[in-house]
Write a protein that holds these residues in place. Structure first.
Motif, PDB file in Angstrom:
ATOM      1  N   PHE A 162      43.757  57.382  20.630  1.00 20.19           N
ATOM      2  CA  PHE A 162      42.838  56.616  19.791  1.00 20.19           C
ATOM      3  C   PHE A 162      42.524  57.344  18.485  1.00 20.19           C
ATOM      4  CE2 PHE A 162      41.559  54.512  23.886  1.00 20.19           C
ATOM      5  CZ  PHE A 162      41.921  53.235  23.511  1.00 20.19           C
ATOM      6  N   LYS A 163      42.363  58.641  18.550  1.00 20.91           N
ATOM      7  CA  LYS A 163      42.036  59.389  17.338  1.00 20.91           C
ATOM      8  C   LYS A 163      43.145  59.296  16.311  1.00 20.91           C
ATOM      9  CE  LYS A 163      38.845  62.859  19.152  1.00 20.91           C
ATOM     10  NZ  LYS A 163      38.609  64.313  19.387  1.00 20.91           N
TER      11      LYS A 163
ATOM     12  N   LEU B 260      33.923  58.592  27.470  1.00 20.62           N
ATOM     13  CA  LEU B 260      33.585  57.291  26.900  1.00 20.62           C
ATOM     14  C   LEU B 260      33.036  57.454  25.489  1.00 20.62           C
ATOM     15  CD1 LEU B 260      33.228  54.227  27.189  1.00 20.62           C
ATOM     16  CD2 LEU B 260      30.983  54.657  28.198  1.00 20.62           C
ATOM     17  N   MET B 261      32.190  58.464  25.310  1.00 18.23           N
ATOM     18  CA  MET B 261      31.649  58.719  23.976  1.00 18.23           C
ATOM     19  C   MET B 261      32.747  59.098  22.993  1.00 18.23           C
ATOM     20  SD  MET B 261      28.438  58.029  24.133  1.00 18.23           S
ATOM     21  CE  MET B 261      29.048  56.705  25.185  1.00 18.23           C
ATOM     22  N   SER B 262      33.728  59.878  23.460  1.00 24.65           N
ATOM     23  CA  SER B 262      34.829  60.306  22.585  1.00 24.65           C
ATOM     24  C   SER B 262      35.677  59.108  22.169  1.00 24.65           C
ATOM     25  CB  SER B 262      35.695  61.345  23.301  1.00 24.65           C
ATOM     26  OG  SER B 262      34.947  62.488  23.613  1.00 24.65           O
ATOM     27  N   ILE B 263      36.007  58.251  23.122  1.00 24.97           N
ATOM     28  CA  ILE B 263      36.809  57.062  22.803  1.00 24.97           C
ATOM     29  C   ILE B 263      36.026  56.132  21.877  1.00 24.97           C
ATOM     30  CG2 ILE B 263      37.823  54.977  23.791  1.00 24.97           C
ATOM     31  CD1 ILE B 263      38.610  56.595  26.223  1.00 24.97           C
ATOM     32  N   THR B 264      34.744  55.954  22.181  1.00 20.00           N
ATOM     33  CA  THR B 264      33.916  55.084  21.351  1.00 20.00           C
ATOM     34  C   THR B 264      33.821  55.603  19.927  1.00 20.00           C
ATOM     35  OG1 THR B 264      32.619  54.502  23.304  1.00 20.00           O
ATOM     36  CG2 THR B 264      31.681  53.960  21.161  1.00 20.00           C
ATOM     37  N   ARG B 265      33.671  56.926  19.804  1.00 20.12           N
ATOM     38  CA  ARG B 265      33.607  57.534  18.477  1.00 20.12           C
ATOM     39  C   ARG B 265      34.898  57.289  17.697  1.00 20.12           C
ATOM     40  NH1 ARG B 265      30.744  59.410  14.124  1.00 20.12           N
ATOM     41  NH2 ARG B 265      31.989  60.936  13.000  1.00 20.12           N
ATOM     42  N   SER B 266      36.046  57.409  18.362  1.00 21.65           N
ATOM     43  CA  SER B 266      37.335  57.182  17.697  1.00 21.65           C
ATOM     44  C   SER B 266      37.470  55.727  17.262  1.00 21.65           C
ATOM     45  CB  SER B 266      38.487  57.562  18.642  1.00 21.65           C
ATOM     46  OG  SER B 266      38.396  58.915  19.023  1.00 21.65           O
ATOM     47  N   ILE B 267      37.081  54.833  18.141  1.00 21.68           N
ATOM     48  CA  ILE B 267      37.196  53.403  17.825  1.00 21.68           C
ATOM     49  C   ILE B 267      36.275  53.025  16.675  1.00 21.68           C
ATOM     50  CG2 ILE B 267      36.827  51.081  18.739  1.00 21.68           C
ATOM     51  CD1 ILE B 267      37.596  52.188  21.489  1.00 21.68           C
ATOM     52  N   TRP B 268      35.103  53.665  16.647  1.00 21.47           N
ATOM     53  CA  TRP B 268      34.086  53.323  15.650  1.00 21.47           C
ATOM     54  C   TRP B 268      34.584  53.550  14.229  1.00 21.47           C
ATOM     55  CZ3 TRP B 268      29.677  52.199  18.677  1.00 21.47           C
ATOM     56  CH2 TRP B 268      28.629  51.578  17.971  1.00 21.47           C
ATOM     57  N   GLU B 269      35.463  54.513  14.062  1.00 20.52           N
ATOM     58  CA  GLU B 269      35.936  54.842  12.725  1.00 20.52           C
ATOM     59  C   GLU B 269      37.044  53.915  12.245  1.00 20.52           C
ATOM     60  OE1 GLU B 269      34.542  56.974  10.785  1.00 20.52           O
ATOM     61  OE2 GLU B 269      33.116  57.643  12.317  1.00 20.52           O
TER      62      GLU B 269
ATOM     63  N   LEU C  62      44.944  56.940  15.582  1.00 21.67           N
ATOM     64  CA  LEU C  62      45.115  55.590  15.026  1.00 21.67           C
ATOM     65  C   LEU C  62      43.978  55.169  14.108  1.00 21.67           C
ATOM     66  CD1 LEU C  62      46.291  53.871  18.323  1.00 21.67           C
ATOM     67  CD2 LEU C  62      47.729  54.497  16.394  1.00 21.67           C
ATOM     68  N   GLU C  63      43.111  56.094  13.774  1.00 19.27           N
ATOM     69  CA  GLU C  63      41.945  55.740  12.982  1.00 19.27           C
ATOM     70  C   GLU C  63      42.310  55.128  11.635  1.00 19.27           C
ATOM     71  OE1 GLU C  63      39.514  59.143  12.658  1.00 19.27           O
ATOM     72  OE2 GLU C  63      39.001  59.239  14.787  1.00 19.27           O
ATOM     73  N   LYS C  64      43.453  55.549  11.071  1.00 22.26           N
ATOM     74  CA  LYS C  64      43.829  55.089   9.730  1.00 22.26           C
ATOM     75  C   LYS C  64      44.889  53.989   9.751  1.00 22.26           C
ATOM     76  CE  LYS C  64      42.803  59.584   7.641  1.00 22.26           C
ATOM     77  NZ  LYS C  64      43.325  60.713   6.815  1.00 22.26           N
ATOM     78  N   PHE C  65      45.380  53.631  10.947  1.00 20.38           N
ATOM     79  CA  PHE C  65      46.499  52.681  10.999  1.00 20.38           C
ATOM     80  C   PHE C  65      46.126  51.328  11.604  1.00 20.38           C
ATOM     81  CE2 PHE C  65      48.251  56.966  11.253  1.00 20.38           C
ATOM     82  CZ  PHE C  65      49.161  56.941  10.199  1.00 20.38           C
ATOM     83  N   SER C  66      44.997  51.279  12.212  1.00 18.99           N
ATOM     84  CA  SER C  66      44.653  50.064  12.958  1.00 18.99           C
ATOM     85  C   SER C  66      44.445  48.882  12.031  1.00 18.99           C
ATOM     86  CB  SER C  66      43.394  50.307  13.783  1.00 18.99           C
ATOM     87  OG  SER C  66      42.989  49.108  14.391  1.00 18.99           O
ATOM     88  N   ARG C  67      44.904  47.705  12.489  1.00 20.28           N
ATOM     89  CA  ARG C  67      44.654  46.450  11.773  1.00 20.28           C
ATOM     90  C   ARG C  67      43.866  45.468  12.621  1.00 20.28           C
ATOM     91  NH1 ARG C  67      49.559  42.222  12.247  1.00 20.28           N
ATOM     92  NH2 ARG C  67      47.714  40.910  12.373  1.00 20.28           N
ATOM     93  N   ILE C  68      43.548  45.872  13.851  1.00 23.48           N
ATOM     94  CA  ILE C  68      42.841  44.941  14.734  1.00 23.48           C
ATOM     95  C   ILE C  68      41.360  44.879  14.370  1.00 23.48           C
ATOM     96  CG2 ILE C  68      44.441  45.340  16.633  1.00 23.48           C
ATOM     97  CD1 ILE C  68      42.293  47.032  17.940  1.00 23.48           C
ATOM     98  N   SER C  69      40.771  43.750  14.645  1.00 18.36           N
ATOM     99  CA  SER C  69      39.333  43.566  14.412  1.00 18.36           C
ATOM    100  C   SER C  69      38.577  43.354  15.720  1.00 18.36           C
ATOM    101  CB  SER C  69      39.100  42.372  13.481  1.00 18.36           C
ATOM    102  OG  SER C  69      39.645  41.190  14.038  1.00 18.36           O
ATOM    103  N   ASN C  70      39.298  42.990  16.785  1.00 16.88           N
ATOM    104  CA  ASN C  70      38.668  42.752  18.088  1.00 16.88           C
ATOM    105  C   ASN C  70      39.399  43.562  19.145  1.00 16.88           C
ATOM    106  OD1 ASN C  70      36.907  40.331  17.275  1.00 16.88           O
ATOM    107  ND2 ASN C  70      38.961  39.713  16.645  1.00 16.88           N
ATOM    108  N   LEU C  71      38.681  44.424  19.831  1.00 19.32           N
ATOM    109  CA  LEU C  71      39.278  45.306  20.839  1.00 19.32           C
ATOM    110  C   LEU C  71      38.558  45.110  22.169  1.00 19.32           C
ATOM    111  CD1 LEU C  71      41.175  47.620  21.680  1.00 19.32           C
ATOM    112  CD2 LEU C  71      39.362  49.207  20.973  1.00 19.32           C
ATOM    113  N   LEU C  72      39.350  44.926  23.228  1.00 17.68           N
ATOM    114  CA  LEU C  72      38.815  44.807  24.569  1.00 17.68           C
ATOM    115  C   LEU C  72      39.418  45.893  25.435  1.00 17.68           C
ATOM    116  CD1 LEU C  72      39.280  41.677  23.408  1.00 17.68           C
ATOM    117  CD2 LEU C  72      38.267  41.139  25.623  1.00 17.68           C
ATOM    118  N   LEU C  73      38.568  46.630  26.121  1.00 19.98           N
ATOM    119  CA  LEU C  73      38.994  47.664  27.049  1.00 19.98           C
ATOM    120  C   LEU C  73      38.535  47.250  28.440  1.00 19.98           C
ATOM    121  CD1 LEU C  73      37.973  50.855  25.020  1.00 19.98           C
ATOM    122  CD2 LEU C  73      40.166  49.640  24.992  1.00 19.98           C
TER     123      LEU C  73
END
Length: 844
Positions: free
Chosen positions: A292-293, A316-325, A295-306
């Protein structure tokens, strides 16, 4: 298992409603279908506007539309469900009109050409969870209308799928979780021009290459689901071949960091909406976190479901932090198991997330620090937060500067003791949902909202709320929609409601009456009071702007008389399934569908008479009662008119038939008969010799001798009549003879005529007879008016005669022969008495 396993249980209209529920709680298409099956009933569409505020609505609306249009026909009268029936082959006796067929969860091993040849109308076929290892090439050539096909979780080994050549109308296809050795799609997929959903995957180890998906590379899908849990090799860029709005990937297991990184890279840049399943960090989570980290600069998605996560709080906090950016706006996390919840330093992003949804959040650690979780959510910068089905028991007040506009805490264990009391930081909150929790005290719900200056929608349904009479309610003035359904509230709730409400839902409570004189609810436009204990319909005088009213399944038997007059703005009414008493009071209500523009929900099937017993089950539309029975004025006019007509008819009848004379004579006969019956012949004087003494004028002797005497003396039991010509004793004075005859006679008959009043002796006879009546207190005078005697002809000395004729009933001799028989009957009744034997001997 895909949506077909349950589609036969749901219909199109119901799914639309359940979808809103699913959107609100972060469900995707398949979960929505499952929820439809579990619910097994309709939820009212009217409740959807609050739910539609869910942030994931925009992200998923197109997915659900696709699923509904594919799998759920608007009409499904021809639905066959043979799931879980221990079948080893397709039944041969299926109705030819079948449209939806469910054969899932059986032991079918092979599909033959003739199995579905007769089902020309078949649109949806579910064959999931069987043991199918072969499908004949032309198995579906007769099913040109087939749009949905589910073959997931079987034993197919070849993904060539030659049988697909004959199903060009197919829109939904799921062949995931079979035993394919590769995912190289056959040429048959090239002809599926209408395909919108495709489910792929294998339970065997597979390699995924670019050429594997080339047959569908030019198709635009709504959703593609690929199971890569057993992926052993991946060719970078393979997923980029897909053109789909939503991509669902079951991720490879952890421990294959390079493979996982490649898959995640392509997944995050291949679609706008991405769902990732199978994130298991029970061993290590570094592969996922690093993936996840990167991909912070490459993502084009706007809706993510895990979905289906097993990890520690720190991971969970680490993944959430990566997704947040990333550029993600909506994050949905389903079915998460947390362990090792420890306090840690969390770096919060300055980016404001639009949507964050946690559903099915479970903590497997028995002892943990709850403030760690509460502090995380209190410091988040997010506009729309959902934490549902997660056993949440409390939440601290968010810090100042938060961006919460939507909060959903459905299906948790929150109580109302201290929850958000005196919380002043939720100034932006517009929608707050606390459905299906353990709230108890209603007034604490009101005080919870008093600082929420922007709150418009509040849902506290399916709790255990009660209201004390002494409660002090402090609402925010901004509240417009309030859902209090499925609680334990009574009539007191109307004294504790916000004044600016426009929509109020209080279904399934204990309300028996809506009190009159509610002046603070004049803004109300929609009121839902179904499934309560109402004994009468509420009057719209309390809600002057009311447009929608639901009062179904209550206890009232008839609407109030002024209900329709007070509800001038009402456009929609649901008053179905009540115990209606079909009387005049219900007449105007039963005609409301014809006489007003109000939409009557459930009409006419759900509106039936319960009372009286002879009308039980009669539809209100078939209940009719005449205007005369219900309109008092009309009834009075008819009665009075009938009486007048009857009086006129009787008057004419009396005039032409001389009815008064007959009635008067019958009355006289009855009275005389009664007096005669009361007379005891043994009480008569022993010297009584004659039945009657007759006094008459000599001028009337002809009538006496020719008419009266023959009738009285020549009958079967003759009367003995005393006449002065026959029975006066010579030598005695006339007066002595008169007295002697009167004393020996039971009755004294006086034949009255103008001649009678001119006779001096008749006057004496009358005088002595009347004197006997007065002295013996008997009633032995019989007056016969032979001819009418004008009052002026009666001399003044006959004042007693005038008095007798004024007070005593007399017999009139009729000239009409047809009336004479009744005259003689009256005379006989007046005389009628049997003299004793001793009396007869005396006569002899």
């Amino acid at each position: 298992m895909a949506c077909f396993a349950l589609l036969w249980r749901c219909w199109y209209g119901e799914l639309v409603q359940v979808y809103y529920w699913a959107v609100l709680n972060g469900f995707h298409l398949r979960d929505t279908v499952r929820k439809c099956f579990v619910a097994g009933k309709k939820e009212n569409v009217r409740k959807l506007p609050i739910m539609a505020n869910s942030p994931s609505f925009v992200a998923w609306i197109f997915i659900f539309k696709t699923g509904c249009s594919l799998c759920f026909p608007a009409e499904n009268n021809n639905v066959i469900n043979n799931s879980s029936s221990s079948l080893t082959a397709v039944p041969s006796n299926l109705p030819s009109q079948t449209e939806i067929l469910d054969l899932s969860q059986n032991s079918i091993t092979e599909i033959h050409i003739q199995d579905f040849a007769s089902l020309h109308w078949l649109r949806s076929l579910n064959l999931s969870i069987n043991r199918i290892n072969n499908v004949a090439n032309a198995s579906f050539r007769s099913n040109q209308n087939l749009e949905c096909l589910d073959l997931s979780k079987n034993e197919l080994s070849s993904i060539e799928c030659q049988f697909l050549y004959n199903v060009t109308s197919l829109k939904y296809l799921d062949i995931s979780y079979n035993r394919f050795h590769s995912l190289t799609l056959g040429k048959a997929f090239r002809f599926l021009k209408n395909l919108e959903y495709l489910g792929l995957g294998s339970r065997e180890a597979i390699n995924l290459q670019k050429n594997d998906l080339k047959e569908i590379s030019r198709k635009q899908f709504q959703e593609v689901s690929i199971g890569l849990k057993h992926l052993s090799e991946y060719d970078p860029g393979t997923l980029l071949v897909l053109r789909t709005t939503k991509l669902h990937i079951v991720l490879p297991s952890a421990g294959t960091s390079d493979l996982l990184r490649k898959v995640l890279h392509d997944a995050f840049i291949s679609s706008d909406t991405l769902k990732l399943s199978n994130i298991n960090c029970s061993q290590t989570c570094n592969d996922y976190v690093n993936g996840f980290k990167a991909l912070e600069k490459f993502s084009r998605i706007s809706n993510l479901l895990l979905e289906n996560l097993t990890l520690s709080w720190q991971d969970l906090m680490s993944i959430t932090r990566s997704i947040w950016e990333m550029t993600i706006k909506h994050i949905n996390i389903f079915n998460t198991e947390l362990y090792e919840i420890k306090s840690s330093v969390v770096q919060y992003s300055d980016i404001v997330l639009e949507t964050l949804i946690f559903r099915g959040l479970r903590v497997t650690t028995f002892y943990f620090s709850q403030p760690v979780i509460y502090d995380f959510f209190a410091k988040l910068k997010v506009e729309n937060l959902t934490i549902s089905d997660s056993d949440l028991i409390f939440m601290t007040c968010p810090e100042q500067g938060n961006h919460y506009k939507f909060i959903d805490f459905t299906d948790n264990s929150i109580t109302s003791d201290f929850f958000f009391q005196d919380c002043t930081s939720l100034n932006l909150l517009e929608t707050f949902i606390l459905q299906q929790n353990k709230l108890l005290e209603f007034y604490k719900v009101t005080t919870m909202t008093r600082y929420m200056k922007s709150l418009k929608n509040l849902d506290v349904s399916q709790n255990q709320l009660t209201l004390d009479e002494k409660a002090n309610c402090l609402w925010t003035n901004s509240l417009k929609k309030l859902n209090l359904s499925s609680n334990r509230l009574t009539d007191l709730v109307f004294t504790c409601l916000p004044s600016n409400l426009e929509v109020l839902d209080m279904e399934k409570n204990d309300i028996s009456i809506v009190p009159k004189g509610i002046n603070n609810l004049e803004m109300m436009k929609e009121l839902y009071l179904g499934s309560n204990k109402l004994i009468r319909l509420p009057e719209c005088s309390n809600f002057r702007n009311l447009e929608i009213l639901f009062v179904e399944e209550n206890l009232y038997q008839e609407p109030s008389t002024n209900f329709l007059q007070t509800c001038q703005r009402l456009t929609r009414l649901n008053a179905a399934s009540n115990p209606y008493t079909c009387t005049c009071h219900l007449r105007d209500f039963s005609r409301m569908k014809e006489n007003t523009q109000i939409e009557l929900v459930g009409w006419p099937e759900s509106y039936q008479c319960t009372y009286p017993e002879n009308l039980r089950g009669t539809l209100l539309k078939d209940f009719h009662v005449s205007e005369v029975m219900c309109n008092t004025a009309v009834l009075l006019v008819i009665i009075l008119g009938s009486m007048i007509v009857l009086a006129v008819v009787m008057a004419l009848t009396c005039h032409f038939l001389d009815l008064p004379w007959y009635l008067r004579m019958i009355c006289q006969w009855t009275q005389m008969k009664r007096r005669t019956m009361k007379t005891d012949s043994h009480q008569l004087s022993e010297n009584l010799v004659y039945h009657a003494f007759v006094s008459y004028s000599q001028h009337d002797s002809g009538w006496v001798k020719e008419q009266m005497l023959p009738y009285l003396e020549k009958r079967e039991n003759p009367f003995r009549i005393c006449l002065h010509e026959r029975h006066f004793i010579p030598g005695k004075g006339i007066i002595e003879n008169i007295i002697n005859c009167i004393e020996k006679s039971y009755k004294s008959i006086f034949v009255l005529s103008p001649n009678f009043v001119q006779s001096e002796w008749c006057h004496y006879e009358l005088y002595f007879a009347q004197h006997q009546v007065l002295s013996e207190q008997s009633d032995n005078l019989i007056l016969i008016v032979l001819e009418p005697i004008p009052q002026y002809m009666i001399p003044s000395k006959y004042y007693k005669l005038k008095s007798l004729m004024a007070k005593k009933t007399y017999l009139e001799w009729p000239k009409d022969k047809s009336k004479q028989r009744l005259f003689w009957a009256n005379l006989q009744a007046a005389i009628g008495i049997k003299l004793t034997a001793s009396t007869e001997k005396t006569l002899v």
